[in-house]
Write a protein that holds these residues in place. Structure first.
Motif, PDB file in Angstrom:
ATOM      1  N   LEU A   3       0.829  -1.201   0.000  1.00  0.00           N
ATOM      2  CA  LEU A   3       0.000   0.000   0.000  1.00  0.00           C
ATOM      3  C   LEU A   3       0.867   1.256   0.000  1.00  0.00           C
ATOM      4  N   GLN A   4       0.403   2.294  -0.665  1.00  0.00           N
ATOM      5  CA  GLN A   4       1.107   3.573  -0.682  1.00  0.00           C
ATOM      6  C   GLN A   4       0.758   4.362   0.576  1.00  0.00           C
ATOM      7  N   LEU A  56       5.370  -4.265   2.730  1.00  0.00           N
ATOM      8  CA  LEU A  56       3.978  -3.885   2.980  1.00  0.00           C
ATOM      9  C   LEU A  56       3.621  -2.506   2.446  1.00  0.00           C
ATOM     10  N   PHE A  57       4.632  -1.628   2.351  1.00  0.00           N
ATOM     11  CA  PHE A  57       4.336  -0.237   2.013  1.00  0.00           C
ATOM     12  C   PHE A  57       5.265   0.308   0.944  1.00  0.00           C
ATOM     13  N   LEU A  90      -1.625   0.781  10.820  1.00  0.00           N
ATOM     14  CA  LEU A  90      -1.354   1.561   9.615  1.00  0.00           C
ATOM     15  C   LEU A  90      -1.800   0.802   8.371  1.00  0.00           C
ATOM     16  N   TYR A  91      -1.423  -0.473   8.274  1.00  0.00           N
ATOM     17  CA  TYR A  91      -1.801  -1.244   7.087  1.00  0.00           C
ATOM     18  C   TYR A  91      -3.326  -1.356   6.975  1.00  0.00           C
ATOM     19  N   ALA A  92      -3.971  -1.691   8.080  1.00  0.00           N
ATOM     20  CA  ALA A  92      -5.424  -1.861   8.057  1.00  0.00           C
ATOM     21  C   ALA A  92      -6.139  -0.557   7.725  1.00  0.00           C
ATOM     22  N   SER A  93      -5.677   0.549   8.301  1.00  0.00           N
ATOM     23  CA  SER A  93      -6.326   1.846   8.073  1.00  0.00           C
ATOM     24  C   SER A  93      -6.170   2.291   6.630  1.00  0.00           C
ATOM     25  N   ILE A  99      -4.531  -9.955   8.652  1.00  0.00           N
ATOM     26  CA  ILE A  99      -3.398  -9.127   9.051  1.00  0.00           C
ATOM     27  C   ILE A  99      -2.781  -9.602  10.366  1.00  0.00           C
ATOM     28  N   SER A 100      -3.119 -10.818  10.779  1.00  0.00           N
ATOM     29  CA  SER A 100      -2.669 -11.318  12.081  1.00  0.00           C
ATOM     30  C   SER A 100      -1.159 -11.504  12.164  1.00  0.00           C
ATOM     31  N   GLU A 101      -0.495 -11.678  11.021  1.00  0.00           N
ATOM     32  CA  GLU A 101       0.945 -11.930  11.040  1.00  0.00           C
ATOM     33  C   GLU A 101       1.768 -10.656  11.237  1.00  0.00           C
TER      34      GLU A 101
END
Length: 280
Positions: A35-36, A116-117, A153-156, A142-144
């Motif tokens: 994700l950006q 991830l980013f 951050l990733y989830a949001s 996203i548990s890992e």
């Protein structure tokens, strides 16, 4: 129901539970979709500010880096950190704020999170297209992700990117947000996610907010959700929130601490009064 209505569903699975519960689903992992951090969309900076608790000077520095540097040089997290390092210092306070900002964001460059980013770029439409063209719920596990800030951050960003995508495409979408206190906490809410609760219904995007404690959530979580399903609650604070949010007879309210597994109070705008239900 969503399958019959052909409405795509994404579940942000905080603990990796849904793949064991759902018999028919599409399972994805964060490493499948980077994700950006910044995609030139409103609220991107606010997400990072909320999660990493950036001070106003740190937020100013980060915004300055994004606006001044060539976006092509900011594609990687390492490129972003380097841009922060070499940014000319404008005043005596600048250096300490710059170093502190660098420390906070450096976790994103660790080997386990580096995939991830991306720092800057146009948001990918791959996940959105996949979601819109599958007839089964999509579970993003996203548990890992072990670090809480990186996980949030990733989830949001995932939620924000998909809502922005659905809005641009005028597509219907349902998002299931587990452990909602990580996004909608009274102490440190993620502002763009809170704003979604007020605005996205008119764009045909639905949010299912799941939490163990209503008293931990911002008031918008209760005020801006039309349907509420309340399982057994024994906390006095949570019961007070339910009483303020849902108008119900005392006889029904007093049952809540004693509800059995699978029993719940169901309240929605199409019913005159909340009712007791059994969830199979």
């Amino acid at each position: 129901v969503c399958r019959e209505l052909k409405i795509p569903v994404l579940i942000v699975d905080w603990h990796g539970e849904y793949s064991r519960v759902l018999s028919h689903h599409t399972l994805l992992k964060p490493r499948d979709f980077s994700l950006q951090l910044f995609a030139g969309e409103p609220g991107d900076l606010s997400v990072l500010t909320s999660i990493f608790e950036l001070t106003p000077p740190q937020e100013y520095i980060l915004e300055k880096v994004i606006k001044q540097k060539n976006p092509a040089k900011l594609k990687s997290i390492d490129g972003l950190l380097e841009a922060i390092e070499i940014l000319p210092e404008e005043a005596t306070w600048f250096r300490e704020s710059k170093l502190s900002l660098h420390r906070k964001l450096s976790i994103l460059s660790r080997e386990e999170y580096s995939d991830l980013f991306k720092a800057y770029g146009s948001p990918s439409t791959i996940l959105g297209n996949l979601l819109m063209n599958t007839d089964s719920p999509v579970v993003m596990d996203i548990s890992e992700i072990s670090d809480l800030s990186v996980k949030k951050l990733y989830a949001s960003l995932l939620i924000k990117r998909l809502v922005d995508y659905a809005t641009r495409q005028s597509s219907k979408l349902i998002l299931v947000i587990e452990e909602a206190q990580n996004y909608l906490s009274r102490q440190n809410p993620i502002r763009p996610i809170c704003e979604m609760l007020r605005e996205i219904r008119k764009f045909h995007v639905g949010l299912i907010v799941v939490a163990q404690s209503m008293s931990q959530l911002v008031e918008d979580a209760a005020a801006n959700t039309n349907t509420k399903i309340v399982h057994s609650i024994k906390s006095k604070q949570d019961l007070e929130v339910v009483e303020k949010t849902i108008y119900m007879d005392y006889s029904l309210l007093s049952l809540i601490p004693y509800l059995e597994v699978g029993e719940a109070i169901y309240s929605t705008i199409s019913l005159k009064k909340p009712v007791l239900i059994k969830v199979e």
